[in-house]
Design a protein around this motif. Structure first.
Motif, short mmCIF file in Angstrom:
data_model
loop_
_atom_site.label_atom_id
_atom_site.label_comp_id
_atom_site.label_asym_id
_atom_site.label_seq_id
_atom_site.Cartn_x
_atom_site.Cartn_y
_atom_site.Cartn_z
N LYS A 51 2.40 8.29 60.60
CA LYS A 51 1.46 7.26 60.79
C LYS A 51 -0.03 7.55 60.11
O LYS A 51 -0.79 6.80 60.39
N GLY A 52 -0.32 8.70 60.13
CA GLY A 52 -1.72 9.13 59.78
C GLY A 52 -2.35 9.00 61.06
O GLY A 52 -3.70 9.05 60.93
N GLU A 53 -1.90 9.20 62.14
CA GLU A 53 -2.76 9.34 63.50
C GLU A 53 -3.11 10.77 63.45
O GLU A 53 -2.23 11.43 63.92
N PRO A 54 -4.35 10.94 64.01
CA PRO A 54 -4.82 12.18 64.38
C PRO A 54 -4.38 12.56 66.11
O PRO A 54 -4.63 11.40 66.70
N GLY A 55 -4.30 13.64 66.32
CA GLY A 55 -4.08 14.01 67.79
C GLY A 55 -5.29 14.28 68.48
O GLY A 55 -6.50 14.10 67.69
N GLY A 56 -5.29 14.47 69.85
CA GLY A 56 -6.43 14.78 70.76
C GLY A 56 -6.46 13.87 71.92
O GLY A 56 -5.41 13.49 72.22
N ILE A 57 -7.60 13.89 72.68
CA ILE A 57 -7.97 13.41 73.87
C ILE A 57 -8.65 12.14 73.58
O ILE A 57 -9.80 11.98 73.17
N VAL A 58 -8.18 11.08 74.01
CA VAL A 58 -8.59 9.77 73.90
C VAL A 58 -8.74 8.92 75.00
O VAL A 58 -7.74 9.07 76.00
N PRO A 59 -9.74 8.17 75.36
CA PRO A 59 -9.97 7.70 76.67
C PRO A 59 -9.39 6.33 76.81
O PRO A 59 -8.88 5.74 75.50
N LYS A 60 -8.52 5.95 77.84
CA LYS A 60 -7.81 4.76 77.78
C LYS A 60 -8.06 4.13 79.30
O LYS A 60 -8.16 4.88 80.06
N GLU A 61 -8.11 2.81 79.10
CA GLU A 61 -8.23 2.07 80.60
C GLU A 61 -6.75 1.94 81.17
O GLU A 61 -5.82 1.42 80.33
N MET A 62 -6.73 2.31 82.25
CA MET A 62 -5.54 2.04 82.75
C MET A 62 -5.29 0.79 84.07
O MET A 62 -6.57 0.37 84.45
N PRO A 63 -4.41 0.43 84.52
CA PRO A 63 -4.15 -0.70 85.26
C PRO A 63 -4.91 -0.50 86.58
O PRO A 63 -4.66 0.61 86.99
N ILE A 64 -5.28 -1.45 87.30
CA ILE A 64 -6.07 -1.20 88.58
C ILE A 64 -5.51 -2.29 89.35
O ILE A 64 -5.24 -3.43 89.28
#
Length: 105
Positions: A51-64
């Motif tokens: 898919k051409g997606e790079p790896g790494g550490i990405v910030p993600k908003e989680m439910p509260i």
């Protein structure tokens, strides 16, 4: 009728982001919401070369949980409880319990 909806401005009343404000982006199930900029975690993502997606550490908003947020009242500049009442024409509307003002939808 839901007391907190998508697009509402809320303030966090408990947890690591206590006191911060944000806009509800979506509801997750019956009792959780995703708020912009709140409860952000770092997710480790594996690369996907197909898919051409790079790896790494990405910030993600989680439910509260919905019990940890209050609707923000712009008049009082605080979080406020919300009630539901039926108008004379039969419509259900939300209102702030402290001032009695209607919530702009």
């Amino acid at each position: 009728m839901q007391k907190i909806r998508k697009g509402d401005e809320v303030i966090v009343i408990a947890g690591k982001d206590k006191g911060r404000r944000g806009v509800v982006q979506k509801r997750v199930g019956a009792d959780r919401v995703v708020v912009a900029g709140i409860n952000v975690v770092k997710k480790h993502v594996r690369p996907n070369p197909l898919k051409g997606e790079p790896g790494g550490i990405v910030p993600k908003e989680m439910p509260i949980h919905i019990s940890n947020v209050m609707l923000f009242n712009p008049k009082t500049q605080k979080g406020d409880r919300v009630g539901i009442k039926v108008l004379e024409d039969g419509r259900k509307v939300r209102f702030f319990k402290s001032t009695g003002d209607l919530v702009e939808a």
